[in-house]
Design an enzyme around this catalytic site. Structure first.
Site, mmCIF file in Angstrom:
data_model
loop_
_atom_site.group_PDB
_atom_site.id
_atom_site.type_symbol
_atom_site.label_atom_id
_atom_site.label_comp_id
_atom_site.label_asym_id
_atom_site.label_seq_id
_atom_site.Cartn_x
_atom_site.Cartn_y
_atom_site.Cartn_z
ATOM 1 C CG HIS A 172 -2.005 -0.984 1.194
ATOM 2 N ND1 HIS A 172 -3.241 -0.769 0.646
ATOM 3 C CD2 HIS A 172 -2.020 -2.255 1.652
ATOM 4 C CE1 HIS A 172 -3.983 -1.857 0.783
ATOM 5 N NE2 HIS A 172 -3.262 -2.779 1.379
ATOM 6 C CE LYS A 175 -6.406 13.975 0.218
ATOM 7 N NZ LYS A 175 -6.572 12.733 -0.536
ATOM 8 N NE ARG A 176 -3.643 10.024 10.066
ATOM 9 C CZ ARG A 176 -3.363 9.129 11.011
ATOM 10 N NH1 ARG A 176 -4.220 8.159 11.292
ATOM 11 N NH2 ARG A 176 -2.237 9.191 11.700
ATOM 12 C CE LYS A 187 -2.424 10.759 3.068
ATOM 13 N NZ LYS A 187 -3.048 9.901 2.045
ATOM 14 C CB THR A 210 -10.123 4.835 -1.288
ATOM 15 O OG1 THR A 210 -9.632 5.184 0.012
ATOM 16 C CG2 THR A 210 -9.414 3.600 -1.781
ATOM 17 C CE LYS A 250 -14.078 5.830 0.596
ATOM 18 N NZ LYS A 250 -13.219 5.831 1.805
HETATM 19 C C1 26W Z 1 3.047 2.370 10.957
HETATM 20 C C2 26W Z 1 3.396 1.701 9.728
HETATM 21 C C3 26W Z 1 2.446 1.881 8.625
HETATM 22 C C4 26W Z 1 2.917 2.122 7.383
HETATM 23 C C5 26W Z 1 2.056 2.230 6.340
HETATM 24 C C6 26W Z 1 1.089 1.760 8.840
HETATM 25 C C7 26W Z 1 0.218 1.873 7.797
HETATM 26 C C8 26W Z 1 0.711 2.096 6.537
HETATM 27 C C9 26W Z 1 -0.256 2.117 5.389
HETATM 28 C C10 26W Z 1 0.320 1.286 4.266
HETATM 29 C C11 26W Z 1 -0.630 3.482 4.954
HETATM 30 C C12 26W Z 1 -1.873 3.509 4.108
HETATM 31 O O1 26W Z 1 -2.970 3.589 4.625
HETATM 32 N N1 26W Z 1 -1.707 3.503 2.790
HETATM 33 C C13 26W Z 1 -2.799 3.874 1.920
HETATM 34 O O2 26W Z 1 -3.474 2.722 1.457
HETATM 35 C C14 26W Z 1 -4.616 3.072 0.700
HETATM 36 C C15 26W Z 1 -5.348 1.809 0.362
HETATM 37 O O3 26W Z 1 -4.628 1.070 -0.568
HETATM 38 C C16 26W Z 1 -4.230 3.870 -0.526
HETATM 39 O O4 26W Z 1 -5.389 4.266 -1.185
HETATM 40 C C17 26W Z 1 -3.410 5.097 -0.125
HETATM 41 O O5 26W Z 1 -2.942 5.757 -1.270
HETATM 42 C C18 26W Z 1 -2.257 4.682 0.750
HETATM 43 O O6 26W Z 1 -1.568 5.811 1.246
#
Ligand code: 26W
Length: 865
Positions: A409, A604-605, A610, A712, A716
């Site tokens: 991701h 978004k976060r 971003k 995503t 939406k």
């Molecule tokens: C704490 C470590 C960590 C690192 C990365 C925790 C969580 C993550 C995730 C991979 C971050 C995340 O939410 N990525 C997002 O995933 C979405 C679903 O595929 C994408 O639409 C987003 O672009 C992506 O940033």
């Protein structure tokens, strides 16, 4: 709560009723003869269209449900209608509906499908479940009427449900959409995660600074869940590994953990569309085998007596609130192993009970790893097969690598998980041995392919190794998941290409078929049908109720993009949601906004890549431009922000503070008046997104190209008819391909352009020098104009932009400004604007997560749909 729920109240229904007269009257001179399959206004239906016509709110059904709710209130909650609070009515309603789910649920449970999908995710960002459940059961109107007959408003009850916020952002929300879609299209699936006591923190602003408070969704229990103490597994940590020779020189190893924790299952039913399939989301709660050391307690050490219990329970206590930088702490690794081990033990046990032989696991189970958080599944499944089931290494490896699949991701280096070898050896000694062995064989294989002769063979080995030796020895969880998986996927076309060419380039070269693309999707039932009933009703009227089953029929709306009567009603649906959002804004921030202004949304976060900061700086530049020419015909805008920053991410928190300080200055400036308002809504959540998205005119998707894996929220918003201003990043590219380049505002460098520019020197200084507008906005921020009490407050932001600007904000600024002014002009031509908006809704069907799940089913899991 009140406002978000008021919009859903029986009398309201998306605010559409107020406009009903206008809506029902055909526009003057309107010719409807060309409309395909279009019903006349006379058939405009009450109540809500998404209730199955086959299941109208009949008197009997209403009476039955009313009695069920009354019974739950009395006997499960212990309240009378007179003493019940909103929360009690919610619990009683949820319990009554849960009973309806149970029959279907047991039918699903009883059948043994040929193959099940197991979705392992550390995060499930579910939000509320009541409207999902009612909608999918076809019981919205029945429930509304049942509650009404008890003197209770459905909207109020819906608003009393706390969000299940067991996730940070995109990855967690995707898992929730996928679970809903799998149930809706009939894929037998089980989700596995952690039942956190505390989900994502509650965000407040204190003098403009983000503060975090614990979230308490379980404070009054969870009426949707079933505790399953009979599904409890023992999870080990630490200890040592023994070696024993069994027959024929075969050596078996056994792990003796020093510490054990129990994983207790809690099941949440996931009802699919029309209630046909009910899948299960199984969330693990950590418990101690010894809840209290009695001797210690009796000896007077009351705290020490429960310390082991506290240590065990800490594992499922709270969600790690970071979504982009690895936490690196031991507790996080304990969480990852805890839920992965419990899930694998559970699914292997089920498989053996059903099929008798663990060797056929891959024929009947497909496991999807949601990012690397469950990547420890690779050695854990090997360990279970080797030690608990006595398989030979080769057989175990065959089963493992044909059962596991991995979704990546993010390619951001700071988000790629690695764990220090030293920590792994201490916490999971047996797994570390297995990883070493897997790696040894993997590297041996490179030699066998005759690559030793190559000049940079050593560099090749270092690059494909599961262990990174460059900064202390660390296990690369992405490499581990990649190597142990049958298929590896990215989440948008661009992201998948970048996986092949960057982070996984050398691994990809070893197996060109392993990486596949599966572009993300969203569930339309939550994000269109439930969140936007007004627009849904209009779509049903225009193209028929089949659109609720088949989003492809939305395409029929294209024909109405310039139909004055349709446009009027589409715009009316939007306007009612903007009025509702304006009320929420007033209630939560005290800011009055005009619902007829352009609502410009970035939700978004908060993360530098971003580029919320790009949006804020454009806001400052626009503020300056309005001040310079106050009498010009500016397009009135409301800039709406929402999102949380990781608690330790100081730069992101400073961006929030800047947005709020700019908001104060702009909103208080009488010269600007209604031409520009800036709002930062606190505590962004799934429920708040459901209120914001249908009210958005413009969707900000402005990440540095190559950095947003998919997005995503972009889907939406476009589905609900917001126009996108965006870069050629993630799924924005595919959205452009679907809605058409004329119906989206693209700006900035593409991913290749970013890669080229980032290697140049002084690109930021050059960009600032070339853009007086950008220079002036930065100067204003740096001067302390927005922070008179602390003039240097924002220097960390402006200095970074002037000297580093890793995310190329300065480089993209002028083109972003150009796109925004083009948007101002488009808004002034309302006919054109609405035609574009309608074409967005009409052309977004492909982004349904039903489509994503069908692709996974066919091309990754090989399960029949
Ligand atoms: C704490 C470590 C960590 C690192 C990365 C925790 C969580 C993550 C995730 C991979 C971050 C995340 O939410 N990525 C997002 O995933 C979405 C679903 O595929 C994408 O639409 C987003 O672009 C992506 O940033």
């Amino acid at each position: 709560m009140a406002l978000e729920t008021r919009r859903r109240a029986g009398a309201d229904d998306g605010g559409l009723h107020v406009l009903k007269d206008a809506i029902l009257a055909p526009a003057p001179g309107e010719d409807r003869s060309d409309a395909p399959e279009r019903t006349t206004h006379a058939t405009f239906r009450e109540p809500a269209v998404w209730d199955k016509p086959a299941q109208p709110a009949s008197g009997d059904a209403v009476a039955d449900l009313r009695e069920a709710i009354r019974g739950k209130l009395a006997y499960a909650i212990g309240k009378t209608p007179e003493t019940a609070r909103e929360r009690d009515w919610f619990a009683a309603t949820a319990l009554a509906l849960r009973d309806r789910i149970v029959d279907a649920c047991q039918a699903t449970d009883a059948s043994v499908p040929n193959k099940r999908v197991y979705y392992l995710s550390l995060e499930f960002l579910i939000g509320r479940l009541l409207s999902d459940a009612m909608n999918n059961l076809g019981l919205v109107e029945t429930t509304r009427a049942a509650l009404q007959s008890l003197g209770v408003d459905l909207g109020t009850v819906e608003g009393a449900e706390p969000d299940a916020a067991l996730g940070n952002g995109g990855l967690g929300r995707l898992a929730a959409c996928f679970m809903e879609s799998m149930a809706s299209i009939g894929i037998p699936a089980m989700g596995y995660g952690i039942r956190y006591d505390h989900g994502l923190f509650r965000q407040t602003f204190e003098d403009g600074w983000q503060r975090e408070a614990p979230e308490t969704w379980l404070a009054e229990g969870n009426p949707w869940e079933f505790a399953r103490p009979d599904a409890t597994y023992t999870i080990g940590f630490g200890g040592h590994v023994t070696m024993a020779a069994v027959s024929d020189g075969v050596i078996r190893r056994h792990w003796y953990p020093a510490e054990t924790v129990l994983a207790v299952a809690h099941d949440v039913p996931v009802v699919g569309w029309k209630g046909k399939t009910v899948n299960t989301l199984r969330l693990w709660k950590a418990e101690s085998e010894a809840p209290v050391e009695l001797a210690q307690f009796n000896g007077g050490d009351h705290v020490g007596a429960v310390s082991a219990r506290m240590r065990a329970e800490a594992i499922s206590r709270v969600l790690y609130p970071s979504d982009s930088s690895t936490a690196g702490q031991e507790l996080r690794l304990r969480q990852e192993y805890f839920f992965t081990s419990a899930s694998l033990q559970d699914l292997v046990r089920r498989h053996v009970a059903e099929r008798g032989d663990v060797r056929s696991l891959h024929d009947h189970a497909a496991i999807q790893l949601n990012d690397t958080h469950p990547a420890i599944a690779v050695p854990e499944l090997m360990r279970i097969l080797l030690e608990d089931h006595g398989l030979q290494w080769e057989d175990a490896w065959h089963v493992t690598t044909n059962t596991l699949h991995y979704t990546n991701h993010t390619l951001l280096p700071e988000a790629l998980e690695t764990w220090p070898v030293e920590l792994m050896e201490r916490l999971l000694p047996r797994h570390m041995q297995i990883i070493y062995l897997i790696n040894w064989m993997h590297l041996e294989e490179q030699g066998r392919h005759g690559r030793q002769g190559e000049t940079n063979f050593a560099a090749h080995l270092a690059s494909v190794s599961l262990i990174d030796e460059s900064q202390g020895r660390r296990v690369r969880m992405g490499h581990l998941a990649f190597h142990g998986a049958r298929r590896v996927n990215g989440v948008s076309a661009l992201h998948t290409d970048l996986m092949r060419s960057t982070v996984f380039r050398d691994l990809h070269a070893l197996d060109g078929d392993k990486i596949v693309n599966k572009t993300n999707g969203i569930t339309f039932r939550r994000w269109l049908h439930n969140a936007n009933p007004g627009l849904t009703r209009l779509a049903v009227e225009a193209v028929g109720s089949g659109v609720l089953d088949d989003p492809g029929l939305l395409r029929g709306l294209d024909a109405f993009a310039e139909d004055p009567a349709f446009v009027k009603r589409y715009a009316a649906a939007r306007f009612s949601r903007k009025q509702a959002l304006a009320e929420i804004i007033a209630e939560r921030t005290g800011i009055e906004v005009d619902p007829s202004a352009l609502f410009d949304v970035q939700i978004k976060r908060i993360h530098e890549y971003k580029r919320q900061l790009l949006n804020v700086i454009e806001t400052v530049a626009l503020y300056q431009a309005i001040k310079a020419e106050p009498h010009k015909d500016w397009t009135p805008r409301v800039k709406i922000f929402g999102g949380k920053a990781a608690p330790s991410y100081s730069q992101a928190k400073l961006i929030i503070k800047l947005a709020l300080d700019v908001a104060k200055a702009v909103n208080d400036d009488p010269e600007v008046a209604d031409r520009l308002k800036v709002v930062f809504l606190p505590n962004y959540s799934v429920s708040l997104a459901e209120a914001i998205i249908p009210a958005a005119d413009l969707s900000e998707q402005i990440s540095t190209a190559g950095m947003e894996a998919s997005g995503t929220g972009n889907m939406k918003l476009a589905l609900n008819g917001a126009l996108t201003v965006g870069t050629l990043d993630g799924a924005n590219i595919e959205i452009r391909d679907h809605v058409g380049a004329d119906n989206i505002f693209i700006f900035g460098l593409d991913a290749a352009g970013v890669q080229a520019r980032i290697t140049e020197t002084n690109y930021a200084q050059k960009a600032i020098q070339a853009s007086p507008r950008l220079g002036a906005a930065l100067d204003m921020i740096a001067s302390g104009r927005f922070s008179p009490d602390e003039p240097n407050r924002f220097r960390p932001l402006t200095d970074d932009l002037r000297h580093r600007d890793q995310y190329l904000l300065t480089v993209d600024f002028d083109d972003y400004w150009r796109a925004q002014r083009q948007i101002d002009a488009a808004w002034k031509d309302q006919a054109r604007w609405w035609a574009m908006a309608i074409r967005n809704t009409a052309r977004m069907a492909w982004f349904s997560s039903d489509r994503s799940m069908r692709e996974y089913a066919e091309e990754i899991w090989r399960v029949q749909v």
